[in-house]
Design an enzyme around this catalytic site. Sequence first.
Site, mmCIF file in Angstrom:
data_model
loop_
_atom_site.group_PDB
_atom_site.id
_atom_site.type_symbol
_atom_site.label_atom_id
_atom_site.label_comp_id
_atom_site.label_asym_id
_atom_site.label_seq_id
_atom_site.Cartn_x
_atom_site.Cartn_y
_atom_site.Cartn_z
ATOM 1 C CG LEU A 19 -2.042 -1.010 1.279
ATOM 2 C CD1 LEU A 19 -2.766 -0.927 2.621
ATOM 3 C CD2 LEU A 19 -3.029 -0.809 0.135
ATOM 4 C CG ASP A 61 0.354 -6.517 -3.838
ATOM 5 O OD1 ASP A 61 -0.575 -5.699 -3.751
ATOM 6 O OD2 ASP A 61 1.254 -6.613 -2.993
ATOM 7 C CD GLU A 66 -2.986 -2.197 -15.796
ATOM 8 O OE1 GLU A 66 -3.501 -1.709 -16.822
ATOM 9 O OE2 GLU A 66 -3.234 -1.787 -14.645
ATOM 10 C CG ASP A 67 0.705 -3.130 -11.318
ATOM 11 O OD1 ASP A 67 0.366 -2.227 -12.094
ATOM 12 O OD2 ASP A 67 0.196 -3.303 -10.193
ATOM 13 N NE ARG A 86 2.587 -6.235 -7.158
ATOM 14 C CZ ARG A 86 1.688 -5.708 -8.013
ATOM 15 N NH1 ARG A 86 1.510 -4.397 -8.029
ATOM 16 N NH2 ARG A 86 1.008 -6.490 -8.838
ATOM 17 N NE ARG A 131 4.639 0.847 -5.593
ATOM 18 C CZ ARG A 131 3.670 -0.015 -5.334
ATOM 19 N NH1 ARG A 131 3.294 -0.881 -6.262
ATOM 20 N NH2 ARG A 131 3.060 -0.005 -4.171
ATOM 21 C CG HIS A 161 0.164 2.294 -11.027
ATOM 22 N ND1 HIS A 161 -0.488 1.197 -10.493
ATOM 23 C CD2 HIS A 161 1.495 2.047 -10.873
ATOM 24 C CE1 HIS A 161 0.399 0.330 -10.036
ATOM 25 N NE2 HIS A 161 1.606 0.827 -10.248
ATOM 26 C CB CYS A 248 -4.594 -3.441 -11.594
ATOM 27 S SG CYS A 248 -5.811 -3.510 -10.276
#
Length: 289
Positions: A19, A61, A66-67, A86, A131, A161, A248
């Site tokens: 977060l 996560d 998508e990330d 991640r 990020r 994002h 996402c």
Amino acid sequence: MPLTAITREVSASINNCQLSFHARQPIDVAKAIAQHKAYQSCLAELGVWVVSLPAEPELPDAVFVEDAVVVLDEVAVISIMGAPARRPEARSLADALFHYRPLKFLREPATLDGGDVLRVGRRVFAGLSQRTNREGIAQLRDVLQSFDYDVQAVEVRSCLHLKSACSYVGNDTVLINRAWVDAARFHGFQLLDVPVEERAAANALLINDVVIIPASFPKTRALLEKRGFRVQVINICELQKAEAGVTCGSLIFNHEGRRGDLSLIKKSPLRRIFSIDEQRDSYILCVPR
């Protein structure tokens, strides 16, 4: 052209998610799982071929696929996500995408989250955020320039994002929260401002001519419908506690060869059918461990 969506099931450890801008709240895992399945079904009902990868129990996560990757018509770019914890999420996604696209890999010190990448035609907007760094955008530009994409960096502030701050909703229109992004970068588009009471509503998912948004943004729904957009709402309130939006949870891309003989699919040793609606011509395939 037919669309394929790669998704992943919700991890039981989602309460340990990363977060950055939200205060931590308890996530009801069972409700989050149900909401994600409803999201998958929504995509399938809109004609998208949905491939569901198994949950990653140790990666809270991982449902937010998508990330980890940027998928375009010509190539899939495997990113180095900004949150180090991640980064293992990318491995299984690279394995899955190998069957659909040539793969390119970013290199350190680049960081880039796919949620910071918005493609509209041959224009690719890349958010400079907590990020995603300048090296990540530069390497993405290097990969995509051979395919004639124009990659433009966009400053992002006060949100996770770029796609938290803006989304393309069709008809040359960008749904936007100008407080979170440099709106001047989107010259040539019509800008549709989200209501001030719904500042997180700029994340929307366009499937064909339908705009998907969370059910928690009724004023944004009314705004879009007043402008003539077809809107589909979906309840993702538990996933929103993990800073999720509607983009996402899937990697959506064109794939001409997605529809095979259903009898062959049923016999496949690699996949079991999770759900089939033959009347709608919509399928969700679940890939077992």
